[in-house]
Design an enzyme around this catalytic site. Structure first.
Site, mmCIF file in Angstrom:
data_model
loop_
_atom_site.group_PDB
_atom_site.id
_atom_site.type_symbol
_atom_site.label_atom_id
_atom_site.label_comp_id
_atom_site.label_asym_id
_atom_site.label_seq_id
_atom_site.Cartn_x
_atom_site.Cartn_y
_atom_site.Cartn_z
ATOM 1 N N GLU A 194 0.826 -1.215 0.000
ATOM 2 C CA GLU A 194 0.000 0.000 0.000
ATOM 3 C C GLU A 194 0.852 1.254 0.000
ATOM 4 O O GLU A 194 1.235 1.753 1.058
ATOM 5 C CB GLU A 194 -0.910 0.020 1.233
ATOM 6 C CG GLU A 194 -1.968 -1.048 1.220
ATOM 7 C CD GLU A 194 -2.936 -0.938 2.398
ATOM 8 O OE1 GLU A 194 -2.687 -0.145 3.325
ATOM 9 O OE2 GLU A 194 -3.956 -1.658 2.373
ATOM 10 N N GLU B 45 -6.334 -7.294 -0.495
ATOM 11 C CA GLU B 45 -6.517 -7.211 0.970
ATOM 12 C C GLU B 45 -7.867 -6.572 1.245
ATOM 13 O O GLU B 45 -8.257 -5.623 0.557
ATOM 14 C CB GLU B 45 -5.400 -6.368 1.589
ATOM 15 C CG GLU B 45 -5.379 -6.438 3.107
ATOM 16 C CD GLU B 45 -4.331 -5.507 3.713
ATOM 17 O OE1 GLU B 45 -3.126 -5.739 3.509
ATOM 18 O OE2 GLU B 45 -4.741 -4.555 4.399
HETATM 19 C C1 IDC Z 1 -2.726 -3.568 10.601
HETATM 20 C C2 IDC Z 1 -2.934 -4.696 11.560
HETATM 21 C C3 IDC Z 1 -2.606 -4.246 12.963
HETATM 22 C C4 IDC Z 1 -1.180 -3.692 12.963
HETATM 23 C C5 IDC Z 1 -1.060 -2.583 11.939
HETATM 24 C C6 IDC Z 1 0.366 -2.056 11.844
HETATM 25 O O1 IDC Z 1 -4.260 -5.158 11.469
HETATM 26 O O2 IDC Z 1 -2.709 -5.315 13.851
HETATM 27 O O3 IDC Z 1 -0.873 -3.200 14.229
HETATM 28 O O4 IDC Z 1 -1.420 -3.065 10.669
HETATM 29 O O5 IDC Z 1 0.370 -0.810 11.279
HETATM 30 C C7 IDC Z 1 -3.902 -2.060 5.910
HETATM 31 C C8 IDC Z 1 -2.551 -2.658 5.927
HETATM 32 C C9 IDC Z 1 -2.407 -3.641 7.057
HETATM 33 C C10 IDC Z 1 -3.121 -3.159 8.289
HETATM 34 C C11 IDC Z 1 -4.616 -3.118 7.973
HETATM 35 C C12 IDC Z 1 -5.481 -2.704 9.154
HETATM 36 O O6 IDC Z 1 -2.196 -3.252 4.695
HETATM 37 O O7 IDC Z 1 -1.031 -3.808 7.311
HETATM 38 O O8 IDC Z 1 -2.897 -4.085 9.311
HETATM 39 N N1 IDC Z 1 -4.821 -2.209 6.870
HETATM 40 O O9 IDC Z 1 -5.136 -1.424 9.580
HETATM 41 N N2 IDC Z 1 -4.393 -1.267 4.991
HETATM 42 C C13 IDC Z 1 -5.616 -0.862 5.358
HETATM 43 C C14 IDC Z 1 -5.919 -1.469 6.568
#
Ligand code: IDC
Length: 518
Positions: free
Chosen positions: A356, A444
């Protein structure tokens, strides 16, 4: 002699940092869009070294900006006659020392409402919005940054003009130049990712999941090498094919779920693909202190497990904190060269080269990165599917569709959604991208909020599924694990890492498995 060499080296190194910062900044400013309200103004100010002393413990004092706050309006729209805007923020730490316990205060118009928010606690009192960290982002790593964001509903158009960051005892505003000496090194790195074993109070989903008695488990034997035809993925027979996938959480933090039995459990519900998400610049990331050999072993185990089960598998270069994939481009090249050499002979391996892009990274920048990484993979593997992320956390497939990557085959463009946050306006971007002829993949998603936590939005999730069905899109859900957040596939009370029964899955997990079983 020894000291003089060290002094010269330090001065050269600092000059290089300044030149790089000025260069990068110049480029960023060219790339800014009109919608960026508070432009990022990372300007390197004068730099000097203190007189070095005779001992090994000489400290460098660099005069530069310590911390930076950026808050941009990245999207505005009208919903039910109300003005809405998506504000994306970053706290940047330009020092070599981690800093803790940030607070951002934003003045908003009276009568505003926060519709959605992520990566922070949001407290709106009158016209004052106070944003404080959640458990996993209290610390802004050395040279790192913390992203956060929210969707605000306002009575009139809104530009965030009054924004203050409180950090390390000082205040910073967007565009500030703060000439402050950096502190001496301390080590405050902390493990921030931990699954909890608390009991959850999640209601049992009432709907039964019909375990699919289908071919998910041996999809690769049936469908073989996948390719892109028009806007679709097709199988070896030229038939349209949809990946129904689950992403791991970060394998840097939850490696225990990368196992054959767990993947096999999922395949019983129609899951035919796994995405191995490897963070690159977050805590313990491949480019931020993680053990590269161990991470590659986890990927190897994951790929082997999928191969034995006849499942497809995505090797995901999970950029997040490193907003622009070009930040770690050299490591990405080495990594994808290695991976594609290793898996060249396999029909089931797919490469996702930048999860992303965010933080104002433009499509031009992502495209330039992709144009360097794709040939590295193609040198070893002529036809594997390659997924390219798009700006604004892989939302801007419409922008990519206006200037797609040329002269390359089997390329897919990523759109990500979290249905409680990303709705009609992002689905419209998918429609635009497809009508412009580019193949889109949902690599995702979840029905939670963008934070990966918060409420689940089933209605919006269903609308996304309708779109996925309409265009035969492939879809991956975030994420396999028991972390105490609503996007996790397992309840947080479930500590086993395979042998899952239906009841072990969370509400979001059950919802996806139900979709995939249909
Ligand atoms: C989130 C995880 C969370 C972690 C965080 C780190 O769910 O546990 O602490 O990242 O920054 C994304 C990302 C993905 C995110 C997820 C939810 O690709 O890494 O994971 N998210 O926030 N993009 C949109 C949402």
């Amino acid at each position: 002699m020894k000291i003089r060499i060290r002094k010269q080296f330090i001065i050269i190194a600092l000059l290089a940092i300044v030149l790089c910062q000025v260069g990068c900044n110049g480029k960023k400013q060219q790339e800014q869009t009109n919608s960026t309200i508070q432009a990022e103004t990372t300007e390197a100010t004068e730099t000097k070294t203190t007189e070095s002393t005779e001992t090994e413990s000489t400290k460098i004092t660099q005069t530069t900006q310590e911390f930076e706050i950026v808050l941009s309006n990245n999207n505005s729209w009208e919903q039910d006659g109300k003005k809405c805007a998506q504000l994306d923020g970053f706290i940047k730490n330009h020092t070599d020392v981690a800093a803790k316990d940030w607070k951002v205060t934003v003045t908003v118009p009276s009568g505003s409402k926060i519709q959605n928010s992520w990566n922070g606690n949001y407290n709106l009192n009158g016209t004052t919005l106070v944003i404080t960290p959640v458990d996993y982002n209290k610390e802004v790593a050395a040279k790192g940054e913390v992203p956060f964001g929210f969707i605000i509903e306002t009575p009139s158009d809104y530009n965030p003009t009054q924004v203050v960051l409180d950090l390390a005892g000082k205040q910073y505003r967007p565009g500030d130049k703060n000439d402050v000496a950096t502190k001496e090194e301390t080590s405050t790195q902390e493990k921030t990712e931990q699954g909890t074993n608390e009991e959850t109070s999640n209601e049992e989903a009432t709907t039964e999941i019909a375990a699919a008695q289908n071919e998910a488990g041996n999809a690769v034997a049936k469908h073989g090498a996948l390719s892109v035809k028009g806007t679709n993925i097709v199988d070896k027979n030229g038939q349209v094919f949809q990946l129904q996938g689950v992403s791991t959480h970060g394998i840097n933090w939850f490696p225990e779920y990368v196992n054959k039995d767990a993947f096999s459990d999922l395949s019983k519900y129609g899951v035919n693909a796994i995405r191995l998400a490897m963070y690159t610049a977050d805590y313990n990331g491949y480019c931020s202190g993680g053990n590269q050999g161990e991470l590659e072993n986890i990927i190897d185990n994951g790929v082997k497990a999928c191969t034995e089960l006849g499942m497809y598998v995505i090797v995901d270069w999970h950029i997040l904190n490193d907003n622009d994939p070009n930040q770690n481009k050299d490591s990405a090249k080495t990594f994808f060269d290695k991976m594609s050499k290793k898996y060249a002979g396999q029909d089931n391996v797919i490469y996702e080269i930048c999860n992303e892009p965010n933080g104002g990274t433009t499509w031009e920048s992502v495209k330039a990165y992709a144009e360097e990484i794709i040939p590295v993979i193609r040198k070893n593997d002529k036809d594997a599917l390659i997924i390219v992320g798009t700006p604004t956390w892989s939302q801007d497939v419409d922008i990519a569709s206006k200037n797609p990557i040329k002269n390359q085959e089997n390329i897919l463009y990523a759109v990500h959604f979290y249905a409680a946050t990303h709705q009609e306006n992002i689905r419209n971007k998918v429609e635009t991208a497809i009508s412009n002829g580019i193949p889109v993949i949902v690599s995702e998603s979840n029905i939670s909020e963008a934070s990966g936590n918060g409420s689940l939005n089933y209605d919006e999730g269903n609308k996304w599924m309708d779109l996925i069905d309409k265009y035969h899109l492939s879809c991956f859900a975030w994420s396999l694990g028991n972390k105490d957040e609503t996007s996790s596939f397992l309840k947080s009370s479930v500590t086993k890492t395979s042998g899952f029964s239906k009841d072990d899955f969370s509400d979001a997990g059950k919802w996806y498995l139900e979709q995939y079983s249909k």
